[in-house]
Design a protein around this motif. Structure first.
Motif, short mmCIF file in Angstrom:
data_model
loop_
_atom_site.label_atom_id
_atom_site.label_comp_id
_atom_site.label_asym_id
_atom_site.label_seq_id
_atom_site.Cartn_x
_atom_site.Cartn_y
_atom_site.Cartn_z
N ASN A 118 0.84 -1.20 0.00
CA ASN A 118 0.00 0.00 0.00
C ASN A 118 0.87 1.26 0.00
OD1 ASN A 118 -2.36 1.53 0.02
ND2 ASN A 118 -2.56 1.45 2.26
N ALA A 119 1.88 1.24 -0.87
CA ALA A 119 2.90 2.29 -0.86
C ALA A 119 2.90 3.08 -2.16
CB ALA A 119 4.28 1.69 -0.63
N ARG A 120 3.27 4.33 -2.06
CA ARG A 120 3.54 5.15 -3.24
C ARG A 120 5.00 4.92 -3.61
NH1 ARG A 120 3.56 11.78 -3.33
NH2 ARG A 120 3.83 12.06 -5.58
N GLY A 179 2.02 0.55 -5.18
CA GLY A 179 2.49 -0.82 -5.30
C GLY A 179 3.11 -1.33 -4.02
N ALA A 180 4.02 -2.29 -4.15
CA ALA A 180 4.62 -2.96 -3.00
C ALA A 180 6.09 -3.27 -3.29
CB ALA A 180 3.87 -4.25 -2.69
N GLY A 201 -0.19 4.54 1.92
CA GLY A 201 -0.09 5.54 0.87
C GLY A 201 1.13 6.42 0.95
N LYS A 202 1.98 6.20 1.94
CA LYS A 202 3.21 7.00 2.05
C LYS A 202 4.24 6.53 1.02
CE LYS A 202 2.56 7.91 6.98
NZ LYS A 202 3.09 7.73 8.35
N PHE A 242 8.23 7.06 4.22
CA PHE A 242 7.97 8.33 4.90
C PHE A 242 6.93 9.13 4.12
CE2 PHE A 242 10.72 9.56 1.55
CZ PHE A 242 10.73 10.95 1.40
N ASP A 243 6.38 10.13 4.78
CA ASP A 243 5.47 11.08 4.17
C ASP A 243 6.25 12.37 3.92
OD1 ASP A 243 3.61 12.99 3.50
OD2 ASP A 243 2.29 12.64 5.22
N PRO A 244 6.54 12.73 2.67
CA PRO A 244 7.34 13.94 2.42
C PRO A 244 6.75 15.20 3.05
CG PRO A 244 7.12 12.64 0.42
CD PRO A 244 6.20 12.02 1.42
N ASP A 245 5.45 15.27 3.16
CA ASP A 245 4.83 16.46 3.75
C ASP A 245 4.99 16.51 5.26
OD1 ASP A 245 3.99 17.37 1.23
OD2 ASP A 245 2.15 16.18 1.33
N ALA A 246 5.26 15.37 5.88
CA ALA A 246 5.46 15.33 7.33
C ALA A 246 6.95 15.29 7.71
CB ALA A 246 4.75 14.11 7.92
N PHE A 247 7.83 15.22 6.72
CA PHE A 247 9.27 15.20 6.94
C PHE A 247 9.67 16.60 7.39
CE2 PHE A 247 13.52 14.12 4.63
CZ PHE A 247 14.03 13.53 5.78
#
Length: 536
Positions: free
Chosen positions: A10-12, A24-25, A54-55, A484-489
């Motif tokens: 469940n990843a970007r 994808g995975a 989705g991260k 990671f979530d780039p927006d939360a980095f």
């Protein structure tokens, strides 16, 4: 279907090549990537399943500019790097390295260059070495590191050892042969290239021809020439020299920590690249300068003084008590070129000094700013810290120019100072532990696609240093993976950070996987030390 050790689902997926992301995975078995799949196709059971929600999942970041070669002998966890998603660091930059000859020689050189303290120099290392290969073997057997480490040969260390000190002359014929032999030996034993520190003693004594001759050996091995350029020439002229060294020798060039406030230097590189030359650069995207405690500043004065480099700090302290010595050091030490109205006195425990500028206190005491610094060094020693560069141009929120950060051959290089855990406030910098956060934000603000930003932090520096099995999510490659979530980095802004804390860390990195082992899980670093030496 195959049994996996780790499955990230469940990843970007951003694979590090610059191609568009897809959902994808990524499957990991042992220390290798088993597959990269779109959607949920081909997914098997795994011992550990990470639902990315989705991260982004991408290759671990590659730091092209680190100075961890000695620090990891005592501090293998390198938390500031893991928190930024770095899984591989290239060490031995700015002319400083772990060879040649023996452990004691290397420790003495690094001490004289201000990189380690006397306590560090006297602390027994977990192993001893007499060559690059012995260092690599010792590191591999010493219990591990959190991340992977590659190493450059350091021209300064080589020159100082071969020529018997900080000698301001060209090497003679025998010395030239020995320098070339040592470079060739180091490359054959796995070094990724050679670095210079042309603003430092003794590399600064080498002319262009001397460096070209050694870079020709690098070209034979398809190795990289990385340079802390000769800033005393001016940034553009110094950059032009690095490009010339690559052009004449045929070696690939990495211009180290090139300031983004010098667009003319970047245009020189762009022109060289357009003409087919292999040149790249790394940069420190934001800095608020160095915080240097009094005893370390005395050591740095020794480092920059040809007269005192091989004498020691006691000689520096004696000279500081004389007008002649003070005049000499003001001329030699770059810290004295800072505007005294922008040099702050901190970490004193003295309310009459804390947070005031050198200019302010000097005026109140009716002395010159340099004399105030010397007086405080002699009066307070370890009880005073000078903050050089708090108000630097690159600390501003609207820095850098979009033109500069859009160049496709520019990567972030942390250049984090060597903070010794037993003495963390001796010498540190506040913003570099957030280097990757800052670079990513600056590049995205300038309109650079996230996939391209990640390419410049993964496969591009890996390719630049010929680290062949890392930097891309691809079946069979080393399983260095981050989630990671780039927006939360995130990392504190320059005006938010606590200047007294050398241990501020980036946040927002969820998982860091090194060689198939989880090093960070749900934002918390674990005790695992799966990192390995990376060689050619």
């Amino acid at each position: 279907m195959q049994a996996l050790d780790i499955l990230v689902t469940n990843a970007r997926v951003i694979d590090g090549t610059g191609k568009d992301a897809f959902m994808g995975a990524v499957g990991i078995k042992g220390d290798k990537i088993a597959f990269v799949a779109r959607g949920a196709a081909g997914i098997a059971e795994a011992k550990t399943v990470i639902d990315a929600g989705g991260k982004v999942v991408c290759p671990g970041f590659v730091d092209p500019h680190a100075h961890l070669e000695l620090l990891i002998l005592h501090q293998p966890r390198t938390e500031a790097y893991v928190a930024q998603g770095i899984t591989t660091a290239v060490n031995g930059n700015c002319g400083h390295s772990v060879t040649p000859y023996g452990t004691d020689r290397v420790l003495e050189y690094q001490y004289r260059n201000g990189l380690i303290t006397q306590r560090f120099r006297e602390t027994p290392t977990p192993f001893r070495w007499n060559s690059f290969s012995e260092y690599i073997a010792g590191l591999a057997a010493a219990g591990g590191t959190a991340i992977n480490h590659g190493f450059l040969l350091g021209h300064g260390t080589l020159r100082w050892a071969v020529m018997g000190g900080a000698i301001n002359r060209p090497p003679n014929e025998d010395e030239r042969k020995e320098l070339k032999r040592l470079v060739r030996e180091g490359l054959e034993q796995g070094a990724l290239g050679m670095s210079t520190g042309l603003a430092y003693i003794p590399s600064k004594y080498a002319d262009t021809d001397e460096i070209v001759e050694l870079a020709e050996v690098l070209a034979e091995y398809d190795a990289t020439y990385a340079s802390h350029i000769r800033y005393q020439l001016g940034i553009e002229a110094a950059t032009a020299e690095a490009i010339e060294i690559g052009r004449r020798s045929g070696a690939r060039v990495q211009v180290s920590h090139l300031h983004m406030g010098a667009p003319g230097a970047y245009r020189l590189i762009a022109d060289a690249v357009a003409e087919g030359q292999d040149v790249a650069a790394d940069t420190i995207p934001r800095s608020t300068g160095h915080l240097v405690r009094g005893d370390r500043l005395v050591q740095f004065i020794m480092t920059m003084s040809p007269e005192y480099f091989d004498v020691g700090v006691d000689g520096v302290l004696d000279a500081m008590r004389t007008p002649e010595g003070r005049r000499l050091f003001v001329h030699q030490e770059p810290f004295f070129t800072h505007d005294p109205a922008e040099v702050y006195i901190v970490n004193t425990g003295d309310a009459s000094l804390e947070g005031r500028t050198v200019a302010d206190v000097a005026s109140a005491r009716s002395v010159s700013p340099p004399d105030l610094i010397f007086d405080l060094l002699l009066e307070k020693g370890r009880e005073v810290t000078f903050w050089f560069g708090k108000d630097r141009q690159d600390a501003a929120p609207d820095f850098p120019p979009d033109e500069v950060i859009r160049y496709p051959w520019l990567s972030p290089g942390t250049d984090i100072l060597m903070v010794e855990d037993w003495d963390p406030q001796g010498w540190y910098e506040l913003m570099r532990p957030g280097c990757n956060v800052t670079f990513m934000r600056q590049a995205r603000r300038a309109g650079v696609r996230l996939e391209e930003v990640i390419r410049r932090m993964t496969s591009f520096p890996a390719k630049q240093f010929r680290i062949r099995d890392r930097g891309v999510l691809e079946e069979g490659k080393a399983a260095d993976v981050i989630v990671f979530d780039p927006d939360a980095f995130a990392y504190p802004a320059a005006d938010e950070i606590d200047y007294s804390n050398p241990y501020t860390r980036a946040t927002g990195m969820d998982y860091v996987i090194v060689n198939g082992t989880i090093v960070m899980a749900e934002g918390r670093q674990l005790d695992a030390l799966p990192g390995r030496p990376v060689t050619r």
